[in-house]
Design an enzyme around this catalytic site. Sequence first.
Site, PDB file in Angstrom:
ATOM      1  N   GLY A  78      42.438 -68.291 -53.066  1.00  0.00           N
ATOM      2  CA  GLY A  78      41.704 -68.833 -54.203  1.00  0.00           C
ATOM      3  C   GLY A  78      42.111 -68.188 -55.522  1.00  0.00           C
ATOM      4  N   ASN A 161      29.497 -68.762 -56.360  1.00  0.00           N
ATOM      5  CA  ASN A 161      29.521 -67.910 -55.169  1.00  0.00           C
ATOM      6  C   ASN A 161      28.344 -66.946 -55.091  1.00  0.00           C
ATOM      7  OD1 ASN A 161      31.223 -67.114 -57.482  1.00  0.00           O
ATOM      8  ND2 ASN A 161      31.425 -65.183 -56.403  1.00  0.00           N
ATOM      9  N   THR A 257      58.841 -67.751 -49.115  1.00  0.00           N
ATOM     10  CA  THR A 257      58.788 -68.415 -47.815  1.00  0.00           C
ATOM     11  C   THR A 257      57.349 -68.797 -47.496  1.00  0.00           C
ATOM     12  OG1 THR A 257      60.649 -67.084 -47.090  1.00  0.00           O
ATOM     13  CG2 THR A 257      59.362 -68.175 -45.366  1.00  0.00           C
ATOM     14  N   CYS A 344      33.530 -59.500 -54.591  1.00  0.00           N
ATOM     15  CA  CYS A 344      34.740 -59.350 -55.385  1.00  0.00           C
ATOM     16  C   CYS A 344      34.558 -58.302 -56.460  1.00  0.00           C
ATOM     17  CB  CYS A 344      35.100 -60.693 -55.999  1.00  0.00           C
ATOM     18  SG  CYS A 344      34.871 -62.013 -54.812  1.00  0.00           S
TER      19      CYS A 344
HETATM   20  C1  LIG Z   1      36.351 -66.118 -52.898  1.00  0.00           C
HETATM   21  C2  LIG Z   1      36.432 -66.884 -54.163  1.00  0.00           C
HETATM   22  C3  LIG Z   1      37.592 -66.861 -54.956  1.00  0.00           C
HETATM   23  C4  LIG Z   1      38.781 -66.008 -54.624  1.00  0.00           C
HETATM   24  O1  LIG Z   1      39.443 -66.431 -53.474  1.00  0.00           O
HETATM   25  P1  LIG Z   1      40.409 -65.453 -52.646  1.00  0.00           P
HETATM   26  O2  LIG Z   1      40.906 -66.322 -51.549  1.00  0.00           O
HETATM   27  O3  LIG Z   1      39.592 -64.296 -52.210  1.00  0.00           O
HETATM   28  O4  LIG Z   1      41.506 -65.055 -53.567  1.00  0.00           O
HETATM   29  C5  LIG Z   1      37.598 -67.600 -56.117  1.00  0.00           C
HETATM   30  N1  LIG Z   1      36.533 -68.345 -56.473  1.00  0.00           N
HETATM   31  C6  LIG Z   1      35.404 -68.390 -55.743  1.00  0.00           C
HETATM   32  C7  LIG Z   1      34.268 -69.232 -56.201  1.00  0.00           C
HETATM   33  C8  LIG Z   1      35.313 -67.663 -54.569  1.00  0.00           C
HETATM   34  O5  LIG Z   1      34.187 -67.691 -53.863  1.00  0.00           O
END
Ligand SMILES: *Cc1c(COP(=O)(O)O)cnc(C)c1O
Length: 403
Positions: A78, A161, A257, A344
């Site tokens: 993400g 989130n 890759t 995060c």
């Molecule tokens: C978890 C999350 C991300 C980041 O994704 P990763 O795969 O951990 O890099 C970004 N945006 C939201 C809303 C998330 O919940």
Amino acid sequence: MFPNVSQKKNIYLDYAAATPVDPLVKKVMEPFLSDGFGNPSSLYKKGREARMAVEDARKKIADIIGARPGEIIFTAGGTESCNLAIFGVSKNLRTDKNYHPHIITSAIEHHAVLNPAKALKEEGYGLDILDVNRDGEVNINDIEKMIRPETSLVSIMYANNEIGTIEPIAEIGKLLKRINTERERSGLTRISFHTDACQAAGFLDIDVNRLSVDLMSVNGSKIYGPKQTGFLFVRNGINLKPIIYGGGQERDLRSGTENVAGIVGLAKALELSQAIIEPESNRIRRLVDFLISKLLKVPGVTLNGPSRNRLPNNINVTIKGVEGEALMLYLDSYGVEVSTGSACATGSSDASHVLLAIGRSQTAAKSSIRLSLGRDTSKAELDYVIKILIPVINQLRKTSNQL
Ligand SMILES: *Cc1c(COP(=O)(O)O)cnc(C)c1O
């Protein structure tokens, strides 16, 4: 007294941070971690087989979201998808150093969106950050008022989130479509619309045409797929500058890759999640409603985020007089895993930027916890959680009163 339990359980309530890999996902990945290890760019059989697996996955994902296969760019999650969308659109437009594309985003975005936008601001790009209301919703009229001739990108998350707010993506998409038609006539740059759908992909409709989005980020690790997998949908005609240079994979937008096993797992994870959205959302929503109603009976407990129109699996509460981090650690000692705000931001003791943005005080923000439910959550687990949680809250309040 802290509650005494005869048998410590393990109850995971942090599915918004990470989900286990579904056994079916693991199964489809396995061949590509053993015999099927070829490089998709190689022209012999092993390479062609790997290429076929990647392209099958791309087609599967494209079909699910209403896109064409060529509009799917595989990434490592993400964060990378959001970075590619934000840097990609903005840097592609900065053709001369006196032109500064302008970005609009919201105050409650994930740092994967906020921090790239802030980094661009430091380089001289324009940035405006939208306030949200007390439920965390952006106001469409505010977006319209913020748009300037140089505006090139609007990035609004689909679902938050931390507090589960679902943003009006389809309506924003419609607004931007109308504005873009007018801008085309007057020769202004088109405004691209990106949505971070990482939390949404497991519960909501992510059809890119119904949403009218140009770019959409999805990751595997929130939908029972492998970590460090994801994709960015890039609508045909939207041009990006890459952020990773090399051998030119993924239409030159993401060299390196391909993570063949990860890509295959991601496609399977999305397929499985989207197939069970309705029954699973209903099941989880009932559990969430039950737990929220129990929590709100405790004096001094308030819900963060909207009471309706929220992600079915999200609970975020402020518990007056209790430090969120202390509560989290006590619950952990009883085998109950929850989160304070967002995983995060772990390591920082800053109050959640999302809770501050919806008007909570620093103290209230630090007295909050998030519980996010998932496929393995059962009523029996929640009964245990309630049995532990309420006495722990009372005990922590007593202790802090004595200080
Ligand atoms: C978890 C999350 C991300 C980041 O994704 P990763 O795969 O951990 O890099 C970004 N945006 C939201 C809303 C998330 O919940």
